[in-house]
Design an enzyme around this catalytic site. Structure first.
Site, PDB file in Angstrom:
ATOM      1  CB  THR A 192      30.678  30.593  31.051  1.00  9.99           C
ATOM      2  OG1 THR A 192      31.257  30.327  32.345  1.00  9.99           O
ATOM      3  CG2 THR A 192      30.348  29.274  30.383  1.00  9.99           C
ATOM      4  CG  ASP A 206      48.251  31.033  37.195  1.00  7.05           C
ATOM      5  OD1 ASP A 206      47.828  30.170  37.996  1.00  7.05           O
ATOM      6  OD2 ASP A 206      47.922  31.070  36.000  1.00  7.05           O
ATOM      7  NE  ARG A 243      38.159  35.413  34.577  1.00  5.04           N
ATOM      8  CZ  ARG A 243      38.550  36.434  33.866  1.00  5.04           C
ATOM      9  NH1 ARG A 243      37.902  37.582  33.939  1.00  5.04           N
ATOM     10  NH2 ARG A 243      39.591  36.360  33.089  1.00  5.04           N
ATOM     11  CG  ASP A 280      45.628  33.704  36.920  1.00  4.00           C
ATOM     12  OD1 ASP A 280      44.652  33.222  36.319  1.00  4.00           O
ATOM     13  OD2 ASP A 280      45.823  33.550  38.145  1.00  4.00           O
TER      14      ASP A 280
HETATM   15  C1  PRP Z   1      40.743  35.598  39.552  1.00  6.90           C
HETATM   16  C2  PRP Z   1      40.745  36.683  40.596  1.00  6.90           C
HETATM   17  C3  PRP Z   1      39.280  36.947  40.803  1.00  6.90           C
HETATM   18  C4  PRP Z   1      38.712  36.729  39.432  1.00  6.90           C
HETATM   19  C5  PRP Z   1      38.474  38.060  38.799  1.00  6.90           C
HETATM   20  O1  PRP Z   1      40.478  34.379  40.151  1.00  6.90           O
HETATM   21  O2  PRP Z   1      41.439  36.345  41.764  1.00  6.90           O
HETATM   22  O3  PRP Z   1      38.687  36.068  41.744  1.00  6.90           O
HETATM   23  O4  PRP Z   1      39.699  36.007  38.671  1.00  6.90           O
HETATM   24  O5  PRP Z   1      37.822  37.937  37.589  1.00  6.90           O
HETATM   25  P1  PRP Z   1      36.317  38.394  37.380  1.00  6.90           P
HETATM   26  O6  PRP Z   1      36.179  39.750  37.998  1.00  6.90           O
HETATM   27  O7  PRP Z   1      36.200  38.441  35.873  1.00  6.90           O
HETATM   28  O8  PRP Z   1      35.406  37.387  38.001  1.00  6.90           O
HETATM   29  P2  PRP Z   1      40.549  32.990  39.351  1.00  6.90           P
HETATM   30  O9  PRP Z   1      39.211  32.623  38.832  1.00  6.90           O
HETATM   31  O10 PRP Z   1      41.660  33.064  38.344  1.00  6.90           O
HETATM   32  O11 PRP Z   1      40.851  31.952  40.490  1.00  6.90           O
HETATM   33  P3  PRP Z   1      42.155  31.783  41.402  1.00  6.90           P
HETATM   34  O12 PRP Z   1      42.142  32.907  42.415  1.00  6.90           O
HETATM   35  O13 PRP Z   1      41.916  30.450  42.021  1.00  6.90           O
HETATM   36  O14 PRP Z   1      43.383  31.816  40.522  1.00  6.90           O
HETATM   37  N1  URA Z   2      41.830  37.394  36.988  1.00  2.00           N
HETATM   38  C1  URA Z   2      43.164  37.649  37.107  1.00  2.00           C
HETATM   39  O1  URA Z   2      43.842  37.037  37.930  1.00  2.00           O
HETATM   40  N2  URA Z   2      43.703  38.570  36.295  1.00  2.00           N
HETATM   41  C2  URA Z   2      42.979  39.259  35.404  1.00  2.00           C
HETATM   42  O2  URA Z   2      43.548  40.124  34.701  1.00  2.00           O
HETATM   43  C3  URA Z   2      41.611  38.985  35.299  1.00  2.00           C
HETATM   44  C4  URA Z   2      41.056  38.044  36.106  1.00  2.00           C
END
Ligand code: PRP
Ligand code: URA
Length: 211
Positions: free
Chosen positions: A110, A205, A106, A202
């Site tokens: 944006t 993380d 994400r 997150d």
């Molecule tokens: C997180 C999560 C989702 C997304 C959710 O991933 O695992 O994929 O955010 O947010 P959204 O509904 O607003 O799109 P992230 O982009 O942090 O990537 P990661 O899994 O690599 O940490």
């Molecule tokens: N992605 C995450 O991992 N946590 C949130 O709360 C939103 C998006």
């Protein structure tokens, strides 16, 4: 707000484990263990109506007919990275499932999903496809993943997450009204950075100990 296509898995064990996961002091190791345990219970719920067929078997006593899963092996799709935390536990219960991966992150400015990887099994159109990602926040990531899978031929899709925001459920259901959502909880709202509140932070993380 609760859309018709949402199942909240409110089993006491799920709720208890989720509370432990939310706690800031829970380590990555604890977080991963709990996520794997919860994913077993989410898998139970998302697969409870899978079709069965009668097969001939022989027990130590007699020949008989017994139920077995029918149809083509289903496909689990993990939205990387955090999806892998749910994937492992679901694979414990459905070890013969095919597995696809879609890499999305994400963009923090944006909030749009940026794709960096896509690898799927063949014949998506003839399989039940279960997409997994712990977090449904704005829904930009899950909507993009499901759109991509439909372009790849998937017709029968379900989405499993751990936490959903009301805003995300609304956006997802609007974009993909045919895709049922299974979640352990629907939280209160998104904050100014589109993080789920109260949430758990997150997810990627917390699973992998990054920042
Ligand atoms: C997180 C999560 C989702 C997304 C959710 O991933 O695992 O994929 O955010 O947010 P959204 O509904 O607003 O799109 P992230 O982009 O942090 O990537 P990661 O899994 O690599 O940490
Ligand atoms: N992605 C995450 O991992 N946590 C949130 O709360 C939103 C998006």
């Amino acid at each position: 707000m609760q859309a018709a296509n949402v199942t909240v898995v409110d089993h006491p064990l799920v709720q208890h484990k989720l509370t432990l996961m939310r706690r800031i002091e829970s380590s990555s190791s604890t977080f991963r263990t709990l996520l794997r345990e919860i994913s077993h219970l989410l898998a139970y719920e998302v697969t409870r109506d899978l079709p069965l067929k009668q097969v001939e078997i022989e027990t130590p006593l007699v020949k008989t007919k017994a139920p077995a899963l029918a149809g083509k092996k289903l496909c689990l799709v993990s939205i990387l990275r955090a999806g892998n935390g749910l994937l492992e536990g679901i694979l414990d219960l459905i070890p013969s499932a095919r597995v696809g991966h879609i890499g999305l992150f994400r963009d923090p400015k944006t909030l749009q999903a940026v794709e960096y990887y896509y690898k799927m099994p063949s014949d998506l159109g003839n399989r039940l496809v279960i997409v997994v990602d712990p977090m449904l926040a704005t829904a930009n990531s899950s909507v993009a993943a499901v759109t991509r899978l439909k372009e790849g031929g998937a017709k029968n899709i379900r989405f499993v997450c751990l936490l959903a925001a009301p805003e995300g459920i609304e956006a997802f259901s609007k974009a993909h009204p045919d895709v049922a959502i299974f979640t352990a909880a629907i939280d209160d709202h998104l904050n100014e950075h589109s993080y789920i509140v109260p949430g758990l932070g997150d997810a990627g993380d917390r699973i992998y100990g990054t920042k």
